[in-house]
Design a protein around this motif. Structure first.
Motif, PDB file in Angstrom:
ATOM      1  N   GLU A 162       0.830  -1.210   0.000  1.00 60.42           N
ATOM      2  CA  GLU A 162       0.000   0.000   0.000  1.00 60.42           C
ATOM      3  C   GLU A 162       0.863   1.258   0.000  1.00 60.42           C
ATOM      4  N   VAL A 163       0.459   2.215  -0.795  1.00 64.91           N
ATOM      5  CA  VAL A 163       1.168   3.503  -0.868  1.00 64.91           C
ATOM      6  C   VAL A 163       1.125   4.191   0.496  1.00 64.91           C
ATOM      7  N   GLY A 164       2.282   4.746   0.894  1.00 60.39           N
ATOM      8  CA  GLY A 164       2.344   5.485   2.148  1.00 60.39           C
ATOM      9  C   GLY A 164       2.782   4.650   3.331  1.00 60.39           C
ATOM     10  N   LYS A 165       2.874   3.327   3.145  1.00 60.35           N
ATOM     11  CA  LYS A 165       3.306   2.453   4.243  1.00 60.35           C
ATOM     12  C   LYS A 165       4.760   2.042   4.053  1.00 60.35           C
ATOM     13  N   ASN A 166       5.404   1.680   5.179  1.00 61.14           N
ATOM     14  CA  ASN A 166       6.815   1.317   5.158  1.00 61.14           C
ATOM     15  C   ASN A 166       6.993  -0.201   5.046  1.00 61.14           C
ATOM     16  N   TYR A 167       7.920  -0.610   4.188  1.00 60.51           N
ATOM     17  CA  TYR A 167       8.245  -2.023   4.002  1.00 60.51           C
ATOM     18  C   TYR A 167       9.747  -2.137   3.782  1.00 60.51           C
ATOM     19  N   LYS A 168      10.328  -3.196   4.279  1.00 57.90           N
ATOM     20  CA  LYS A 168      11.711  -3.520   3.931  1.00 57.90           C
ATOM     21  C   LYS A 168      11.692  -4.258   2.600  1.00 57.90           C
ATOM     22  N   ILE A 169      12.352  -3.714   1.594  1.00 57.27           N
ATOM     23  CA  ILE A 169      12.294  -4.332   0.266  1.00 57.27           C
ATOM     24  C   ILE A 169      12.840  -5.756   0.304  1.00 57.27           C
ATOM     25  N   GLU A 170      13.826  -6.007   1.205  1.00 59.18           N
ATOM     26  CA  GLU A 170      14.373  -7.362   1.321  1.00 59.18           C
ATOM     27  C   GLU A 170      13.299  -8.340   1.787  1.00 59.18           C
ATOM     28  N   GLU A 171      12.420  -7.876   2.685  1.00 58.94           N
ATOM     29  CA  GLU A 171      11.346  -8.745   3.183  1.00 58.94           C
ATOM     30  C   GLU A 171      10.323  -9.034   2.080  1.00 58.94           C
ATOM     31  N   ILE A 172      10.060  -8.026   1.258  1.00 56.82           N
ATOM     32  CA  ILE A 172       9.131  -8.233   0.138  1.00 56.82           C
ATOM     33  C   ILE A 172       9.704  -9.268  -0.829  1.00 56.82           C
ATOM     34  N   LEU A 173      11.005  -9.177  -1.107  1.00 59.55           N
ATOM     35  CA  LEU A 173      11.640 -10.123  -2.031  1.00 59.55           C
ATOM     36  C   LEU A 173      11.586 -11.541  -1.477  1.00 59.55           C
ATOM     37  N   LYS A 174      11.768 -11.690  -0.152  1.00 58.56           N
ATOM     38  CA  LYS A 174      11.683 -13.015   0.471  1.00 58.56           C
ATOM     39  C   LYS A 174      10.268 -13.588   0.322  1.00 58.56           C
ATOM     40  N   LYS A 175       9.271 -12.724   0.496  1.00 58.28           N
ATOM     41  CA  LYS A 175       7.882 -13.165   0.338  1.00 58.28           C
ATOM     42  C   LYS A 175       7.600 -13.596  -1.097  1.00 58.28           C
ATOM     43  N   LEU A 176       8.123 -12.839  -2.060  1.00 52.93           N
ATOM     44  CA  LEU A 176       7.923 -13.171  -3.468  1.00 52.93           C
ATOM     45  C   LEU A 176       8.532 -14.531  -3.809  1.00 52.93           C
ATOM     46  N   VAL A 177       9.736 -14.775  -3.324  1.00 53.92           N
ATOM     47  CA  VAL A 177      10.394 -16.060  -3.565  1.00 53.92           C
ATOM     48  C   VAL A 177       9.596 -17.191  -2.905  1.00 53.92           C
ATOM     49  N   ALA A 178       9.066 -16.922  -1.715  1.00 51.33           N
ATOM     50  CA  ALA A 178       8.298 -17.942  -0.978  1.00 51.33           C
ATOM     51  C   ALA A 178       7.028 -18.340  -1.722  1.00 51.33           C
ATOM     52  N   ILE A 179       6.467 -17.423  -2.501  1.00 53.01           N
ATOM     53  CA  ILE A 179       5.235 -17.765  -3.239  1.00 53.01           C
ATOM     54  C   ILE A 179       5.543 -18.034  -4.720  1.00 53.01           C
ATOM     55  N   GLN A 180       6.784 -18.507  -4.967  1.00 55.95           N
ATOM     56  CA  GLN A 180       7.204 -19.066  -6.252  1.00 55.95           C
ATOM     57  C   GLN A 180       7.480 -18.036  -7.345  1.00 55.95           C
ATOM     58  N   TYR A 181       7.661 -16.754  -7.002  1.00 53.07           N
ATOM     59  CA  TYR A 181       8.128 -15.789  -7.992  1.00 53.07           C
ATOM     60  C   TYR A 181       9.636 -15.965  -8.172  1.00 53.07           C
ATOM     61  N   LYS A 182      10.125 -15.639  -9.364  1.00 52.84           N
ATOM     62  CA  LYS A 182      11.545 -15.767  -9.651  1.00 52.84           C
ATOM     63  C   LYS A 182      12.110 -14.419 -10.080  1.00 52.84           C
ATOM     64  N   ARG A 183      13.364 -14.185  -9.704  1.00 51.57           N
ATOM     65  CA  ARG A 183      14.018 -12.960 -10.150  1.00 51.57           C
ATOM     66  C   ARG A 183      14.236 -13.049 -11.658  1.00 51.57           C
ATOM     67  N   ALA A 184      13.880 -11.994 -12.380  1.00 54.65           N
ATOM     68  CA  ALA A 184      13.955 -12.001 -13.845  1.00 54.65           C
ATOM     69  C   ALA A 184      15.392 -12.016 -14.321  1.00 54.65           C
ATOM     70  N   GLY A 185      15.613 -12.770 -15.393  1.00 56.03           N
ATOM     71  CA  GLY A 185      16.906 -12.723 -16.060  1.00 56.03           C
ATOM     72  C   GLY A 185      16.782 -11.780 -17.252  1.00 56.03           C
ATOM     73  N   SER A 186      17.134 -12.279 -18.426  1.00 57.49           N
ATOM     74  CA  SER A 186      17.032 -11.441 -19.622  1.00 57.49           C
ATOM     75  C   SER A 186      15.586 -11.319 -20.102  1.00 57.49           C
ATOM     76  N   ASP A 187      14.737 -12.288 -19.694  1.00 53.13           N
ATOM     77  CA  ASP A 187      13.344 -12.312 -20.143  1.00 53.13           C
ATOM     78  C   ASP A 187      12.422 -12.037 -18.967  1.00 53.13           C
ATOM     79  N   PHE A 188      11.801 -10.870 -18.964  1.00 48.40           N
ATOM     80  CA  PHE A 188      10.891 -10.487 -17.888  1.00 48.40           C
ATOM     81  C   PHE A 188       9.487 -10.939 -18.273  1.00 48.40           C
TER      82      PHE A 188
END
Length: 504
Positions: A162-188
């Motif tokens: 949500e806009v206006g709220k504070n988040y640690k970007i590292e924590e968001i990335l951990k959550k994304l990986v936990a729900i099967q998202y992958k960091r993009a390579g050459s193909d987004f």
């Protein structure tokens, strides 16, 4: 955001269609759970279905017996309901070779599959809208009776930004990986994320567009929905929900909980193979399951994780898994298109799957719990249905008996003797016989074989005079070739076509 179903069409129902619409909606309002729309080909059954959906205003599942028909129906309903959520849900495999074992030749066939990413996206879009809005129509193949993962686990993994709220970007990335998202390579692409300085881009599994999340320190300053190629902004958002990139998601807690259960089953199964002196099957199963466990503990996923779905979902032995149908609310409407084909297809899915898996289990390739990764049995499918309308020009025995307390009346019906068929509360078989176009079935005339060629030549002459074309069908390939040769000798421009003709 949910809206009411709003049918848009330049046509109005014909009297016969309107009568069918009234009967169908009346039976639903009177809590009749099963009825059949008996409509001839070309009578506008799809338009009747659309009108019923608009009147009933309930989330709707439409089941077709193949992908092609499902795609055609999805396009038609998108045209009828452009302001509502109409989705297409079929198997996402372009190529699929299921895991199998051929005992006769001692051949193990590993699972091979090519996933169509666009269909996978459409599947995610379907389930996401079912969880977030009510004006949803899903056109599905029998893929809708196969397991899709634990819904509670899936919904528990959804998180909001949500806009206006504070988040640690590292924590968001951990959550994304936990729900099967992958960091993009050459193909987004769908199911990826990428970080560029203070900007995080997430490509949802259900969308053709990306969420661009801009940070000012730890605070989210802006969220936009963008085209990932052009950067064009479609919408400024205050809040977004991030859904998992796969329907089968497992948390670390779940993995830690199920590993001891899998190990216990493995130990019991290994003891069984020891007791019968089958060392090969013992080692085969031990190696495979221990590798799967290691992969799940390390990355939370393994190819074939669905074979452990009973443990992941917390089900009892023999209990059916959750399917697309379970994403619907309790009060929903189901149309089974071409029901004379679709019901029998649904009924046959379980037996074929069971036979293949039993072979794998008996030969030490899978644990017995893999048998619970399966499609629904027909009786389980029936229990999940709420209000059902079978749609067919030639309804089969099952639909007739479910729709009528006096089914023998339908089976003995003779229009020449009994006149126009009329539905009743006891006979919920609603006829739709008249085509809106007014066209009738072509007249069929039987002529003796003795003058067959003379008749053909006469018909050809009449057609040529009108500058039209003629299609002639034959019983065999050989007769099509012989007739073509005769007509060519008679000066007729003609070609034959059958399955042995080369494409190029």
């Amino acid at each position: 955001m949910s809206k009411s179903f709003e049918l848009k069409s330049k046509y109005s129902p014909s009297p016969d269609q309107q009568n069918a619409i009234n009967e169908l909606t009346k039976n639903i309002s009177e809590n009749k759970n099963f009825q059949t729309l008996w409509g001839v080909t070309g009578s506008g059954k799809t338009f009747t279905m659309a009108n019923v959906i608009q009147k009933i205003q309930k989330p709707t599942l439409i089941i077709a017996h193949n992908k092609t028909l499902a795609a055609q129906l999805a396009l038609e309903f998108k045209e009828f309901f452009p302001e509502n959520a109409v989705h297409y849900f079929v198997s996402y495999y372009d190529y699929y070779q299921p895991e199998a074992y051929v005992a006769k030749t001692d051949t193990y066939i590993e699972k091979e599959a090519t996933i169509n990413e666009e269909i996978d996206r459409l599947r995610h879009a379907a389930t996401q809208d079912l969880l977030t809005r009510k004006d949803v129509i899903i056109v599905a193949s029998v893929s809708c009776i196969y397991g899709i993962g634990d819904i509670d686990e899936y919904t528990d993994q959804i998180f909001s930004l949500e806009v206006g709220k504070n988040y640690k970007i590292e924590e968001i990335l951990k959550k994304l990986v936990a729900i099967q998202y992958k960091r993009a390579g050459s193909d987004f692409k769908s199911g990826n994320f990428q970080v560029m300085g203070d900007v995080l881009e997430i490509f949802p599994a259900s969308s053709e567009y990306v969420y661009t999340i801009e940070f000012w320190g730890d605070e989210i300053s802006q969220i936009t929905l963008r085209n990932h190629l052009t950067g064009e902004v479609y919408e400024y958002l205050q809040c977004v929900d991030i859904f998992p990139a796969k329907h089968t998601v497992t948390s670390k807690d779940t993995i830690e909980k199920i590993v001891p259960q899998i190990k216990e089953e493995l130990e019991n199964r290994l003891k069984y193979f020891e007791s019968i002196g089958d060392v090969l099957k013992h080692e085969r199963l031990k190696t495979k399951v221990e590798y799967d466990i290691e992969m799940m503990q390390e990355v939370g996923y393994v190819n074939g994780i669905e074979n452990y779905s009973r443990y992941i979902d917390g089900r009892n032995p023999g209990e059916a898994g959750k399917t697309l149908i379970d994403f619907f609310p309790k009060d929903f409407l189901t149309f089974v298109d071409e029901s004379h084909m679709t019901f029998s297809q649904i009924g046959g899915m379980y037996a074929g799957d069971r036979s293949r898996k039993e072979n794998l289990v008996e030969n030490g390739f899978r644990l017995p719990s893999a048998l619970d990764n399966r499609p629904l049995r027909f009786e389980e499918f029936e229990k999940k249905m709420n209000k059902v309308i079978a749609v067919s020009a030639t309804p089969a025995k099952y639909e007739i008996e479910k729709s009528s307390d006096l089914s023998e009346k339908f089976f003995s019906y003779d229009p020449a003797r009994d006149g126009v068929w009329k539905a009743s509360p006891e006979n919920r078989i609603i006829p739709q016989i008249m085509r809106p176009t007014g066209l009738l079935d072509p007249e069929i005339e039987l002529r003796p074989m003795e003058f067959m060629v003379d008749d053909i030549m006469k018909n050809i002459s009449e057609v040529v005079e009108k500058n039209e074309r003629l299609l002639i069908t034959t019983v065999t390939k050989r007769s099509s070739e012989e007739l073509t040769e005769y007509l060519l000798d008679s000066g007729v421009k003609v070609k034959y076509l059958h399955s042995e003709v080369d494409t190029l």
